[in-house]
Enzyme design. Structure first.
Site, mmCIF file in Angstrom:
data_model
loop_
_atom_site.group_PDB
_atom_site.id
_atom_site.type_symbol
_atom_site.label_atom_id
_atom_site.label_comp_id
_atom_site.label_asym_id
_atom_site.label_seq_id
_atom_site.Cartn_x
_atom_site.Cartn_y
_atom_site.Cartn_z
ATOM 1 N N ALA A 82 0.815 -1.187 -0.109
ATOM 2 C CA ALA A 82 0.026 -0.062 -0.206
ATOM 3 C C ALA A 82 0.912 1.296 0.033
ATOM 4 O O ALA A 82 1.845 1.178 0.817
ATOM 5 C CB ALA A 82 -0.918 -0.020 1.405
ATOM 6 N N ALA A 83 0.513 2.202 -0.939
ATOM 7 C CA ALA A 83 1.221 3.367 -1.121
ATOM 8 C C ALA A 83 0.500 4.505 -0.893
ATOM 9 O O ALA A 83 -0.645 4.592 -0.684
ATOM 10 C CB ALA A 83 2.100 3.566 -2.253
ATOM 11 N N SER A 84 0.784 5.783 -1.068
ATOM 12 C CA SER A 84 0.237 7.136 -0.766
ATOM 13 C C SER A 84 -1.019 6.969 -1.965
ATOM 14 O O SER A 84 -2.161 7.644 -1.447
ATOM 15 C CB SER A 84 0.871 8.195 -1.068
ATOM 16 O OG SER A 84 2.015 8.169 -0.014
ATOM 17 N N LEU A 85 -0.868 6.551 -3.151
ATOM 18 C CA LEU A 85 -1.607 7.057 -4.151
ATOM 19 C C LEU A 85 -2.357 5.521 -4.288
ATOM 20 O O LEU A 85 -3.565 5.844 -5.230
ATOM 21 C CB LEU A 85 -1.060 7.302 -5.546
ATOM 22 C CG LEU A 85 -0.308 8.423 -5.288
ATOM 23 C CD1 LEU A 85 0.237 8.939 -6.696
ATOM 24 C CD2 LEU A 85 -0.958 9.726 -4.847
ATOM 25 N N GLY A 86 -2.203 4.507 -3.857
ATOM 26 C CA GLY A 86 -2.790 3.220 -4.416
ATOM 27 C C GLY A 86 -2.273 2.038 -3.560
ATOM 28 O O GLY A 86 -1.462 2.214 -2.660
ATOM 29 N N GLN A 87 -3.026 1.083 -4.041
ATOM 30 C CA GLN A 87 -2.549 -0.469 -3.233
ATOM 31 C C GLN A 87 -2.411 -1.325 -4.262
ATOM 32 O O GLN A 87 -3.074 -1.383 -5.356
ATOM 33 C CB GLN A 87 -3.090 -0.721 -1.997
ATOM 34 C CG GLN A 87 -4.693 -0.849 -2.130
ATOM 35 C CD GLN A 87 -5.375 -0.680 -0.772
ATOM 36 O OE1 GLN A 87 -4.959 0.098 0.133
ATOM 37 N NE2 GLN A 87 -6.440 -1.570 -0.635
ATOM 38 N N LYS A 103 -2.951 -3.165 -9.509
ATOM 39 C CA LYS A 103 -2.728 -1.745 -8.661
ATOM 40 C C LYS A 103 -3.912 -0.901 -8.897
ATOM 41 O O LYS A 103 -4.445 -0.565 -10.229
ATOM 42 C CB LYS A 103 -1.423 -0.988 -9.453
ATOM 43 C CG LYS A 103 -1.102 0.332 -8.808
ATOM 44 C CD LYS A 103 -0.112 1.070 -9.454
ATOM 45 C CE LYS A 103 0.301 2.334 -8.900
ATOM 46 N NZ LYS A 103 1.491 2.832 -9.652
ATOM 47 N N ASP A 238 10.934 7.649 -9.925
ATOM 48 C CA ASP A 238 10.939 7.437 -8.406
ATOM 49 C C ASP A 238 11.724 6.064 -8.141
ATOM 50 O O ASP A 238 10.988 5.125 -7.735
ATOM 51 C CB ASP A 238 9.566 7.374 -7.947
ATOM 52 C CG ASP A 238 9.178 7.402 -6.676
ATOM 53 O OD1 ASP A 238 10.187 7.773 -5.909
ATOM 54 O OD2 ASP A 238 8.233 7.047 -6.149
#
Length: 535
Positions: A82-87, A103, A238
Site C-alpha cells: 500500500a502506498a500514498s496513491l494506491g495499493q 494496482k 521514483d
C-alpha cells in the site's frame, strides 16, 4: 490535510496520506550560516495504511466492466503493498494462468492532492523571491513540475503506456526486466501488469544468499539508469527501494512507472559531453555545458566560474576519479549557487533526485561504492561503439583538443570501454544461463536475446574509415596528428593497434567494407565532382 514536522535536520511535509521529504537543512554554522537543497526533494512513501478491500474490489470491477471472477481465477484478500496513491493485489489471470499485480488507485485521492498542491503553490509564491535569489530555482515552477508529475501518476492508462515504452527500450537488454502489462485490463484507476517476484534491492543479505554478485548487480543498476538518461531520454522518476528488485538470475527489475520523465535529444547529448569533460578535467567546457543545460544564462561570463568548478570537482573526486559521489558534489554545488548567477532548471530537479536516490541504494549495498567507476566505462563504450552521428561527432571532439590529437584519451577510452564491456558480457552470460535453466513462466514473454560478449569495435573502425574518405577536414586533422611536433607518432599508433587487436574482427570488417564499398565510392565521386564544379 497538510502537516509538517522537523526531524534530524529534515523538514517533512505530510500530504494526502503520504510523507513528502521536502527540504533537507544542513546546519554547519561553523562554515556556513545554512545550506538548503537545490530543489524540492519529494518522496511518497510505500508504508501507509491500506484502504478497505471492499472499496478496492469495487473500483477494480467497475474499471474492468465485469465481475472479478471473470478475469481472475484468484486474487489476494488483502493488498500486498500500500502506498500514498494506491495499493496492489496479487492475482492470477483466468485466461492464461499468469500471476499479475493489480494496482488500484486510492479513492478520493485526487481532490486531496489538488488541495495540498494549492497549499504548496501558495508556499512557493511566498518564498519564490528568496528561492530564486538564494537557492537558484523558481519555487513556483518546481511545485508546478511536481504537481504535474503527481497528477500524471493518477492516470493509470498513462502508466500502462510508460510500461510499454520502457519494455521496448530494454527489450534487447538481458540484464533488465520490465514487466509486461495487459492494456485490455487497464483503466484510469486500475493497471494490471506482470507480477515480479524478486528481492528488495537494498536487502543485501537476501541478494548474497541467492548467490548473486552484489558488485555486478550494482553495475547493472547504474548502467540501466544511465541508459534511461543518456540513451532513451525516458527515465524512472521514483527509483526508491520499493520500486527496484533483484531477480534470482541477477537481473534488475523495475516496477511502478507512474512517475517518469523525459529529456530531449540535445539535453542527452550535452549530458554525455558533461561526463566526458568532467573526467577529462576540461573545466572551461564544463562551464559551457552549464550554459547549454540552462544552469547559466546565455552570455554569462564563465571566467570566474571555471576555477570554482575546478575546486568543486577536485574536492568531490578526492585523490582519484573513483572517489567521486553525487552527494558530495551536490553539497559543494550548493555553495556555488550562492556565489554565482547559477539557476537550477526545474526540469532537472527530478533527474537530480533520481541520481541521488540510486546512488543511495548503491551505497546501502556497498558503502565504498563510487559512481564514476561504473559510469565512465559505460560512457566510453557508448562513444566508441554507438552509431549515432551526434556521438560520433562528440568522439572526434574528445580526441581532438586545441588542434592536437589526444593519444592518451584514445587509449584510455578503449581500456575503459573494454572494462565496461567485460562486465556487460559476464552479466549477460549469467542472466542467459539462469534463464535457460529456469522453468518458463509465460512463454515468449520471457524470451531473451543471446548476449553479445566482449567489446566489438569493428563498426567504429568501419565508420572511421568512411569518415576519413569523405571528410577532408578530418583527413587533414589525422595527418597532422600523425606528424605532430615534427615527428611520426609510430609508437602511439602501435599502442592503439595493440589495444584494438582483440576488439576488431578482421573478417567482419572486411565483409562490411565490401558491402559498403559501392556506397562509399559513389559518395567519394559526388564529393570530388562538387569540388570540381566549385573550382
Amino acid at each position: 490535510m497538510l502537516t509538517w514536522r522537523l526531524q534530524d535536520g529534515v523538514l517533512f511535509l505530510f500530504m494526502g496520506g503520504g510523507r513528502c521529504r521536502v527540504l533537507p537543512l544542513a546546519a554547519d554554522f561553523s562554515a556556513h550560516v545554512y545550506s538548503c537543497c537545490i530543489c524540492f526533494y519529494v518522496c511518497l512513501q510505500d508504508d501507509v495504511p491500506p484502504f478497505p478491500d471492499e472499496q478496492a474490489f469495487a473500483i477494480i470491477q467497475e474499471q474492468l466492466g465485469r465481475p472479478l471472477e471473470a478475469v481472475f481465477s484468484s486474487i489476494s484478500e488483502q493488498p500486498v503493498a500500500a502506498a500514498s496513491l494506491g495499493q496492489v493485489y496479487k492475482a492470477v489471470l483466468r485466461d492464461t494462468g499468469e500471476e499479475v499485480a493489480v494496482k488500484v488507485q486510492r479513492p478520493g485521492i485526487e481532490p486531496l492532492i489538488l488541495r495540498d498542491l494549492y497549499v504548496f503553490r501558495a508556499l512557493g509564491s511566498l518564498f519564490n523571491a528568496f528561492s530564486q535569489q538564494r537557492l537558484g530555482c523558481n519555487a513556483e515552477l518546481v511545485v508546478d513540475e511536481f504537481g504535474q508529475k503527481l497528477l500524471e501518476e493518477l492516470d493509470y492508462m498513462q502508466e500502462a503506456r510508460n510500461i510499454e515504452e520502457f519494455g521496448r527500450n530494454f527489450a534487447s537488454d538481458p540484464t533488465v526486466k520490465i514487466p509486461w502489462v495487459r492494456r485490455d485490463l487497464c483503466g484510469s484507476k486500475v493497471v494490471v501488469m506482470e507480477w515480479i517476484e524478486g528481492i528488495r534491492c537494498t536487502d543485501i543479505a537476501g541478494i548474497r544468499s541467492s548467490g548473486i554478485d552484489v558488485d555486478e548487480f550494482i553495475r547493472v543498476g547504474v548502467v540501466s539508469g544511465l541508459r534511461q538518461l543518456l540513451e532513451f531520454g525516458l527515465f524512472h522518476g521514483d527509483p526508491h527501494p520499493g520500486n527496484i528488485f533483484c531477480l534470482r538470475d541477477g537481473r534488475i527489475a523495475y516496477v511502478d512507472f507512474g512517475n517518469v520523465a523525459q529529456l530531449s535529444n540535445s539535453n542527452k547529448q550535452v549530458l554525455v559531453d558533461a561526463v566526458v569533460h568532467a573526467v577529462n578535467e576540461d573545466y572551461t567546457e564544463m562551464a559551457g555545458d552549464f550554459i547549454k543545460l540552462g544552469f547559466l544564462a546565455s552570455g554569462t561570463d564563465i571566467t570566474p566560474i571555471v576555477p570554482a568548478l575546478e575546486n568543486i570537482w577536485r574536492d568531490s573526486k578526492g585523490q582519484q576519479l573513483s572517489d567521486f559521489n553525487f552527494r558530495t558534489v551536490t553539497s559543494k554545488f550548493n555553495e556555488l549557487v550562492y556565489q554565482y548567477p547559477i539557476r537550477i532548471p526545474e526540469r532537472y530537479s527530478l533527474v537530480i533526485r533520481s541520481l541521488l536516490t540510486q546512488e543511495g541504494i548503491c551505497m546501502t549495498l556497498k558503502p565504498e561504492f563510487h559512481f564514476l567507476e561504473v559510469a565512465y566505462p559505460y560512457v566510453a563504450r557508448r562513444l566508441l561503439t554507438d552509431e549515432d552521428p551526434a556521438l560520433r561527432e562528440r568522439l572526434i571532439q574528445v580526441l581532438f583538443q586545441g588542434g592536437k590529437f589526444q593519444w592518451a584519451r584514445l587509449t584510455n577510452l578503449i581500456q575503459l570501454a573494454r572494462e565496461g564491456g567485460s562486465g556487460i558480457a559476464a552479466s549477460a552470460a549469467a542472466s542467459a544461463a539462469a534463464s535457460r535453466s529456469a522453468s518458463p513462466i509465460s512463454g515468449s514473454r520471457v524470451a531473451q536475446q543471446a548476449p553479445k560478449a566482449g567489446l566489438d569495435l569493428s563498426d567504429t573502425v568501419r565508420d572511421a574509415a568512411r569518415l576519413l574518405l569523405l571528410d577532408e577536414k578530418l583527413r587533414r586533422q589525422v595527418l597532422m596528428a600523425l606528424t605532430e611536433d615534427n615527428q611520426l607518432h609510430v609508437a602511439e599508433v602501435r599502442q592503439v593497434l595493440a589495444l584494438l587487436q582483440d576488439d576488431v574482427s578482421p573478417a567482419r570488417l572486411a565483409q562490411q567494407v565490401v558491402r559498403d564499398l559501392p556506397s562509399i565510392g559513389r559518395q567519394v565521386m559526388l564529393s570530388w565532382a562538387d569540388k570540381v564544379l566549385v573550382s
